[in-house]
Write a protein that holds these residues in place. Structure first.
Motif, mmCIF file in Angstrom:
data_model
loop_
_atom_site.group_PDB
_atom_site.id
_atom_site.type_symbol
_atom_site.label_atom_id
_atom_site.label_comp_id
_atom_site.label_asym_id
_atom_site.label_seq_id
_atom_site.Cartn_x
_atom_site.Cartn_y
_atom_site.Cartn_z
ATOM 1 N N ARG A 70 0.788 -1.223 -0.176
ATOM 2 C CA ARG A 70 0.104 0.095 -0.011
ATOM 3 C C ARG A 70 0.853 1.221 0.075
ATOM 4 N NH1 ARG A 70 -5.372 1.358 3.101
ATOM 5 N NH2 ARG A 70 -5.362 3.588 3.014
ATOM 6 N N THR A 71 1.819 1.271 0.914
ATOM 7 C CA THR A 71 2.657 2.634 0.988
ATOM 8 C C THR A 71 3.439 2.485 -0.353
ATOM 9 O OG1 THR A 71 2.938 2.256 3.151
ATOM 10 C CG2 THR A 71 4.575 3.357 2.121
ATOM 11 N N LEU A 72 4.010 1.637 -1.136
ATOM 12 C CA LEU A 72 4.742 1.873 -2.317
ATOM 13 C C LEU A 72 3.683 2.260 -3.364
ATOM 14 C CD1 LEU A 72 7.286 -1.380 -1.943
ATOM 15 C CD2 LEU A 72 7.575 0.987 -1.556
ATOM 16 N N LEU A 73 2.563 1.647 -3.477
ATOM 17 C CA LEU A 73 1.804 2.090 -4.124
ATOM 18 C C LEU A 73 1.350 3.798 -4.299
ATOM 19 C CD1 LEU A 73 -0.329 1.439 -6.891
ATOM 20 C CD2 LEU A 73 -2.041 1.049 -5.013
ATOM 21 N N ALA A 74 1.264 4.062 -3.020
ATOM 22 C CA ALA A 74 1.143 5.339 -2.769
ATOM 23 C C ALA A 74 2.099 6.268 -3.299
ATOM 24 C CB ALA A 74 1.024 5.595 -1.273
ATOM 25 N N ALA A 75 3.578 5.674 -3.048
ATOM 26 C CA ALA A 75 4.779 6.263 -3.520
ATOM 27 C C ALA A 75 4.628 6.504 -5.086
ATOM 28 C CB ALA A 75 5.971 5.612 -3.146
ATOM 29 N N LEU A 76 4.431 5.264 -5.632
ATOM 30 C CA LEU A 76 4.406 5.191 -7.313
ATOM 31 C C LEU A 76 3.284 6.324 -7.813
ATOM 32 C CD1 LEU A 76 4.787 1.335 -7.971
ATOM 33 C CD2 LEU A 76 6.566 3.243 -8.311
ATOM 34 N N VAL A 77 2.061 6.242 -7.300
ATOM 35 C CA VAL A 77 0.794 7.063 -7.707
ATOM 36 C C VAL A 77 1.284 8.674 -7.460
ATOM 37 C CG1 VAL A 77 -1.327 7.763 -7.449
ATOM 38 C CG2 VAL A 77 -0.959 5.363 -7.264
ATOM 39 N N GLY A 78 1.802 9.003 -6.126
ATOM 40 C CA GLY A 78 2.204 10.409 -6.062
ATOM 41 C C GLY A 78 3.202 10.833 -7.033
ATOM 42 N N ALA A 79 4.388 9.979 -7.227
ATOM 43 C CA ALA A 79 5.232 10.347 -8.178
ATOM 44 C C ALA A 79 4.793 10.363 -9.481
ATOM 45 C CB ALA A 79 6.556 9.426 -7.972
ATOM 46 N N GLY A 80 3.987 9.758 -9.961
ATOM 47 C CA GLY A 80 3.572 9.780 -11.521
ATOM 48 C C GLY A 80 2.759 10.927 -11.737
ATOM 49 N N LEU A 81 1.830 11.002 -10.793
ATOM 50 C CA LEU A 81 0.862 12.305 -11.093
ATOM 51 C C LEU A 81 1.592 13.447 -10.884
ATOM 52 C CD1 LEU A 81 -2.123 11.083 -8.897
ATOM 53 C CD2 LEU A 81 -1.878 11.099 -11.303
ATOM 54 N N ALA A 82 2.877 13.588 -9.914
ATOM 55 C CA ALA A 82 3.560 14.925 -9.853
ATOM 56 C C ALA A 82 4.375 15.167 -11.169
ATOM 57 C CB ALA A 82 4.490 14.738 -8.634
ATOM 58 N N ILE A 83 4.737 13.974 -11.804
ATOM 59 C CA ILE A 83 5.679 14.136 -13.029
ATOM 60 C C ILE A 83 4.713 14.601 -14.292
ATOM 61 C CG2 ILE A 83 6.937 12.913 -14.664
ATOM 62 C CD1 ILE A 83 7.966 11.166 -12.283
ATOM 63 N N VAL A 84 3.440 13.965 -14.185
ATOM 64 C CA VAL A 84 2.584 14.300 -15.364
ATOM 65 C C VAL A 84 2.108 15.725 -15.291
ATOM 66 C CG1 VAL A 84 0.212 13.963 -16.306
ATOM 67 C CG2 VAL A 84 1.665 11.938 -15.607
ATOM 68 N N GLY A 85 1.865 16.265 -14.065
ATOM 69 C CA GLY A 85 1.526 17.608 -13.811
ATOM 70 C C GLY A 85 2.647 18.632 -14.203
ATOM 71 N N ALA A 86 3.800 18.360 -13.626
ATOM 72 C CA ALA A 86 4.641 19.076 -13.854
ATOM 73 C C ALA A 86 5.119 19.243 -15.463
ATOM 74 C CB ALA A 86 6.145 18.536 -13.446
ATOM 75 N N ALA A 87 5.106 18.001 -16.295
ATOM 76 C CA ALA A 87 5.182 18.052 -17.723
ATOM 77 C C ALA A 87 4.185 18.818 -18.444
ATOM 78 C CB ALA A 87 5.168 16.667 -18.467
ATOM 79 N N LEU A 88 2.682 18.748 -18.025
ATOM 80 C CA LEU A 88 1.870 19.403 -18.654
ATOM 81 C C LEU A 88 1.818 20.630 -18.448
ATOM 82 C CD1 LEU A 88 -1.227 17.031 -17.802
ATOM 83 C CD2 LEU A 88 -0.259 17.179 -20.132
ATOM 84 N N GLN A 89 2.037 21.201 -17.144
ATOM 85 C CA GLN A 89 2.345 22.745 -17.110
ATOM 86 C C GLN A 89 3.379 23.421 -17.876
ATOM 87 O OE1 GLN A 89 2.994 22.727 -12.708
ATOM 88 N NE2 GLN A 89 1.072 21.989 -12.424
ATOM 89 N N ALA A 90 4.529 22.422 -18.431
ATOM 90 C CA ALA A 90 5.578 23.066 -19.297
ATOM 91 C C ALA A 90 4.952 23.136 -20.708
ATOM 92 C CB ALA A 90 6.786 22.189 -19.299
ATOM 93 N N VAL A 91 4.504 22.120 -21.369
ATOM 94 C CA VAL A 91 3.937 22.206 -22.617
ATOM 95 C C VAL A 91 2.758 23.025 -22.990
ATOM 96 C CG1 VAL A 91 5.074 19.948 -23.107
ATOM 97 C CG2 VAL A 91 2.674 19.993 -22.562
ATOM 98 N N THR A 92 1.842 23.232 -21.987
ATOM 99 C CA THR A 92 0.657 24.144 -21.982
ATOM 100 C C THR A 92 1.030 25.514 -21.656
ATOM 101 O OG1 THR A 92 -0.212 23.343 -19.965
ATOM 102 C CG2 THR A 92 -0.777 22.169 -21.827
#
Length: 341
Positions: A70-92
């Protein structure tokens, strides 16, 4: 030399913070477990002959079979969503860009619900992630098509189109729930609120094999992301195929978000909040922003899950409720801050 030492200190500090957070997350819950037992169970699983078990099988099962995944899934989900958000904020070039606000999460939820309630798992365990990715990609393409159709060129207009598509897609998702099996629909509704309680070791491999190569590809294009934040004209003069690169980021964002939503439900605003906080600390260079966002996103969701498990203990609050509350307040602050600039 001083810069290298400072960078090394940040890396070591981040790893220590991550290990400490994981250890604490595994130890707290309805059944508190000492940190010594947590690490003892971990070492015993990695090397059975290394340490003599002094704990019960029940505690070992809680630590290894329930809380660690559960904790490792939280880490993966948090990391993935943050990376996607950062990349989207750059290209838009939009500080409000986020998988949740642009309709990507809603599209992923639609695909996952369609698989869970109507089509069935015709591809086994891969059915839900693939359908979630298809839904996320479809929602992304609809947003891009509507932006072109309506001539919504401004950054704020893109978010408005994304929010509109998100409402429409979620209406479709709610219709699927209404038409589905009532008993299964109750479980799906709870899943839509966002939760990590169904995490299993066997499931972690899927978000991992999607997140690692996608994150590496995005990080290797950090220079292109830096150029995109300045403007399309500047990026074009530097030889970047702007439209193709933006589409690639949207597709990878849909792939990451769809996979994560399939295993965690809809967890909003992580991709909005974390990159902004990171940029205040490390600056705007995406070579640093992306890894820092991954780490901070993982830490944020780990601690959000800790709070979700303890605020209403022994009840397990859906983590999406907590991130939505925090994200809504942050969104208002961000709008206020942008107005004052």
């Amino acid at each position: 030399m001083r810069l290298r030492s400072l960078r090394f200190a940040w890396i070591v500090g981040g790893l220590v913070a991550f290990l400490a957070s994981v250890s604490f997350a595994v130890s707290v819950g309805a059944v508190p477990i000492p940190l010594s037992t947590v690490w003892g169970v971990l070492l015993n699983q990695l090397s059975p002959d290394l340490i003599e078990p002094t704990w019960s099988k029940g505690r070992a099962a809680i630590v290894w079979d329930i809380r660690f995944p559960r904790t490792l899934l939280a880490a993966l989900v948090g990391a993935g969503l943050a990376i996607v958000g950062a990349a989207l904020q750059a290209v838009t070039r939009n500080p409000l860009a986020d998988p949740h606000l642009l309709g990507i999460s809603s599209g992923a939820a639609f695909g996952a619900i369609l698989a869970l309630l109507h089509t069935g798992l015709f591809l086994g365990l891969l059915t839900v992630p693939l359908m979630a990715f298809a839904g996320a990609l479809l929602a992304t393409l609809i947003v891009l098509a509507l932006v072109g159709f309506t001539g919504a060129s401004g950054a704020d207009r893109l978010v408005l189109v994304g929010v509109a598509v998100s409402f429409i897609v979620m209406a479709g998702a709610n219709l699927l729930i209404f038409l589905g099996d009532p008993k299964a629909a109750h479980t799906v509704i709870f899943w839509m609120l966002g939760g990590l309680g169904l995490a299993q070791w066997a499931h972690l491999i899927y978000p991992l094999i999607v997140l690692l190569p996608c994150t590496l590809w995005i990080w290797l294009r950090s220079a292109d992301l830096n150029a995109m934040t300045i403007g399309d004209e500047t990026a074009t003069t530097l030889g970047i195929p702007v439209k193709r690169f933006r589409l690639q980021i949207f597709v990878l964002g849909a792939l990451i978000t769809g996979t994560l939503v399939a295993f965690s439900g809809v967890i909003g605003f992580v991709g909005l909040m974390v990159p902004h906080i990171v940029r205040l600390v490390v600056g705007g260079d995406y070579t640093r922003v992306l890894p820092a966002s991954a780490l901070c996103g993982a830490l944020f969701l780990i601690w959000a899950d800790i709070a979700a498990r303890t605020i209403m203990a022994p009840e397990d609050m859906p983590i999406g409720i907590l991130t939505g509350l925090i994200g809504g307040v942050f969104f208002i602050w961000l709008l206020r801050r942008g107005r004052g600039q």
